[in-house]
Scaffold this active site. Structure first.
Site, short mmCIF file in Angstrom:
data_model
loop_
_atom_site.label_atom_id
_atom_site.label_comp_id
_atom_site.label_asym_id
_atom_site.label_seq_id
_atom_site.Cartn_x
_atom_site.Cartn_y
_atom_site.Cartn_z
NE ARG A 98 -7.67 -9.42 -4.86
CZ ARG A 98 -8.86 -8.95 -4.51
NH1 ARG A 98 -9.90 -9.18 -5.27
NH2 ARG A 98 -9.03 -8.24 -3.40
CE LYS A 117 -3.89 -2.09 2.36
NZ LYS A 117 -5.30 -1.79 2.26
CG HIS A 136 -13.14 -1.34 7.71
ND1 HIS A 136 -13.68 -0.09 7.54
CD2 HIS A 136 -12.66 -1.38 8.96
CE1 HIS A 136 -13.53 0.59 8.67
NE2 HIS A 136 -12.93 -0.17 9.55
P1 ADP Z 1 -8.12 -3.73 2.91
O1 ADP Z 1 -7.12 -3.77 1.80
O2 ADP Z 1 -7.63 -4.31 4.20
O3 ADP Z 1 -9.48 -4.25 2.50
P2 ADP Z 1 -8.62 -0.93 2.30
O4 ADP Z 1 -7.51 0.02 2.35
O5 ADP Z 1 -9.04 -1.44 0.95
O6 ADP Z 1 -8.31 -2.18 3.26
O7 ADP Z 1 -9.89 -0.33 3.02
C1 ADP Z 1 -11.06 -1.08 3.26
C2 ADP Z 1 -12.17 -0.16 3.75
O8 ADP Z 1 -11.78 0.48 4.96
C3 ADP Z 1 -12.51 0.98 2.81
O9 ADP Z 1 -13.39 0.60 1.80
C4 ADP Z 1 -13.13 1.98 3.77
O10 ADP Z 1 -14.45 1.63 4.10
C5 ADP Z 1 -12.26 1.81 5.00
N1 ADP Z 1 -11.13 2.77 4.95
C6 ADP Z 1 -9.88 2.52 4.51
N2 ADP Z 1 -9.09 3.60 4.63
C7 ADP Z 1 -9.87 4.57 5.17
C8 ADP Z 1 -9.64 5.92 5.55
N3 ADP Z 1 -8.45 6.50 5.43
N4 ADP Z 1 -10.67 6.63 6.06
C9 ADP Z 1 -11.89 6.06 6.23
N5 ADP Z 1 -12.17 4.80 5.91
C10 ADP Z 1 -11.17 4.04 5.37
#
Ligand code: ADP
Length: 502
Positions: free
Chosen positions: A291, A116, A234
């Site tokens: 993916r 990330k 999430h």
């Molecule tokens: P993962 O890869 O673990 O699934 P992500 O970075 O894709 O995590 O985030 C998953 C979810 O978490 C997002 O869709 C959102 O709902 C929440 N989220 C992630 N980062 C933030 C942030 N900076 N602020 C608010 N919500 C967030």
């Protein structure tokens, strides 16, 4: 074209890939664990090989065993599906060295986008706005310092993260030390890497992502967005395309940002650039999913493009068949993830035997299932059993069809999230398109709890009536009823019929 493809996955996604291969007349090889011998993907594939015991580390994650089957069967390519080895750069690299085509991005592109923090660095370099925060791994002291500078709430994230693991929202100084410890230990156990970084925790954003396709010659296009804000912990549970809030201008800007990112990372094949969109409709890059996504069918329904087939063609070295101007979104599509989980009991996994199954159908409905009547859902894996998708001329019709399909869907023997989806699809705010990523957690959980309480009350009343009637019946002498010789409901009906006629 490939003469044979091995699918390094299981369940509904393995079936999905086998279907695309069959349409392209490419023979398939399935691999399976001992727990998956009766699985649908094993039955659908042309050949199938058991690769080990149920734990995925000894089967679906056992790279050498999978490569060995590919070589033995002369499979020229491997489709990883999603989960398991799909975003594993080491596996993509191993395939490359073994001369087997990995159907996905190159191991090099996967390394850049897989972390990330490095993906955030790249986004900044190409001028794509990122969620405010750091772009490198932090020591505990640096996390505290960043929090003080940025102000709470913050979100601690695992650099190698995924599936919501290693993520902690921190609202104040007091919570910081324990949150850092928890995030690091979860990151280590889930990804073998304790590296963490910090993002500003955005208030009530929407999760909106862009599907891209890129070929091996540097050409990249975007295929519109997916709205994935309906999440639990999430993790996405309902997705749709298009997003109710995206204007053509915002779509173009987000699409161009996604393409710029893909090009900068040398990305090819199908991929997703995830963004958060805040209340004033500013968008911020979140991460790359290198993916196919679980929610890919909604894009397929509105673009008319089979993403799995495109993945295979691109991997085989074909040029993109579409230009950006060919991509037109038609109508609206929505997907409900059907899990073997109990929504009235905190979404506890509900493995077990499916003894009754009626799948929905009819206009605009697509049920991407990996189960059948008599199948036993094993407890070892992700409990996703089906992706139910509905398409309509507009969002309203797609929702009507989804509501109808959810009513038709009957799965007996295990608990599923179908009743939960029915409740969300009746929510007035959801129907208006008025929601964000906190929708389920904040408002809906209460309603679910109320629903569960109501069920308990109904059950109590029913039990009381039952007891009352039983008591009353005990007072009246009951007529003698002869039990039928057979338990068949048809024969029983016929016998009763006969009795009535006489
Ligand atoms: P993962 O890869 O673990 O699934 P992500 O970075 O894709 O995590 O985030 C998953 C979810 O978490 C997002 O869709 C959102 O709902 C929440 N989220 C992630 N980062 C933030 C942030 N900076 N602020 C608010 N919500 C967030």
């Amino acid at each position: 074209m490939f003469k044979k493809i091995l699918i390094a996955n299981r369940g509904e996604i393995a079936v999905r890939v086998i279907r695309a291969c069959r349409e392209m007349e490419i023979p398939t090889v399935a691999v399976y664990s001992e727990a998956d011998r009766p699985s649908l993907h094993v039955r659908y594939a042309d050949e199938a090989f058991c690769i080990g015991p149920p734990p995925s580390t000894e089967s679906y994650l056992a790279m050498d065993k999978i490569i060995e089957v590919a070589k033995k069967t002369q499979a020229e390519a491997i489709h990883p599906g999603y989960g398991f080895l799909a975003e594993n750069a080491a596996f993509a690299g191993l395939c490359e060295r073994e001369g087997i085509t990995f159907i996905g991005p190159s191991s090099k592109a996967m390394r850049v986008t897989g972390s990330k923090t490095s993906a955030r660095t790249l986004a900044k370099e190409v001028g794509v706005p990122v969620v405010p925060g750091t772009t490198h791994d932090l020591t505990d002291e640096e996390v505290a310092q960043t929090a003080a500078e940025m102000g709470y709430p913050i979100l601690i994230k695992a650099a190698g993260g995924g599936g919501g693991k290693g993520m902690r929202i921190v609202a104040s100084d007091e919570e910081l030390t324990s949150a850092i410890r928890a995030a690091r230990s979860e990151a280590s156990s889930s990804f073998g890497d304790p590296a963490i970084y910090v993002e500003k925790y955005l208030q009530r954003p929407r999760h909106i992502e862009m599907q891209i396709l890129g070929d091996k010659y540097g050409d990249v296009i975007y295929l519109g967005e997916r709205e994935c804000s309906i999440q639990r912990r999430h993790q996405k549970v309902i997705e749709e395309s298009p997003s109710p809030i995206i204007t053509p201008d915002l779509r173009r800007r987000m699409g161009e940002a996604a393409v710029a990112l893909a090009k900068a990372s040398g990305y090819n094949n199908a991929g997703t650039m995830e963004f958060l969109v805040d209340q004033d409709r500013s968008f911020y890059f979140l991460e790359v999913n290198a993916r196919l996504q679980v929610e890919h069918p909604v894009t397929e329904m509105v673009t008319g493009i089979d993403l799995v087939k495109e993945q295979i063609l691109i991997a085989a070295g074909e040029k993109l068949r579409y230009r950006q101007e060919d991509i037109k979104l038609r109508g609206a599509a929505i997907e409900c993830r059907i899990y073997a989980e109990d929504p009235d009991n905190n979404f506890m996994p509900s493995p077990g035997k499916i003894w009754g199954l009626r799948s929905p159908g009819g206009p605009g409905v697509r049920d991407e299932s990996g189960v059948y009547e008599g199948y036993e859902v094993p407890l070892y894996y992700d409990p996703l059993i089906s992706k139910l998708v509905a398409w309509g001329r507009d969002r309203e019709e797609a929702l009507e069809r989804m509501r109808r399909a959810l009513r038709e869907y009957v799965i007996q023997g295990i608990k599923t999230t179908i009743p939960f989806h029915r409740r969300v699809l009746e929510d007035p705010d959801f129907l208006k398109g008025d929601f964000d990523t906190t929708f389920i957690e904040t408002r809906f959980t209460e309603r679910v709890a109320t629903g569960a309480r109501r069920h308990q009350e109904v059950a109590l009343i029913a039990a009381a009536i039952h007891a009352y009637l039983k008591e009353k019946r005990a007072e009246v002498p009951r007529p003698q009823v002869t039990a039928p010789a057979t338990g068949s409901p048809w024969k029983m009906a016929a016998r009763q019929d006969g009795l009535r006629r006489r």
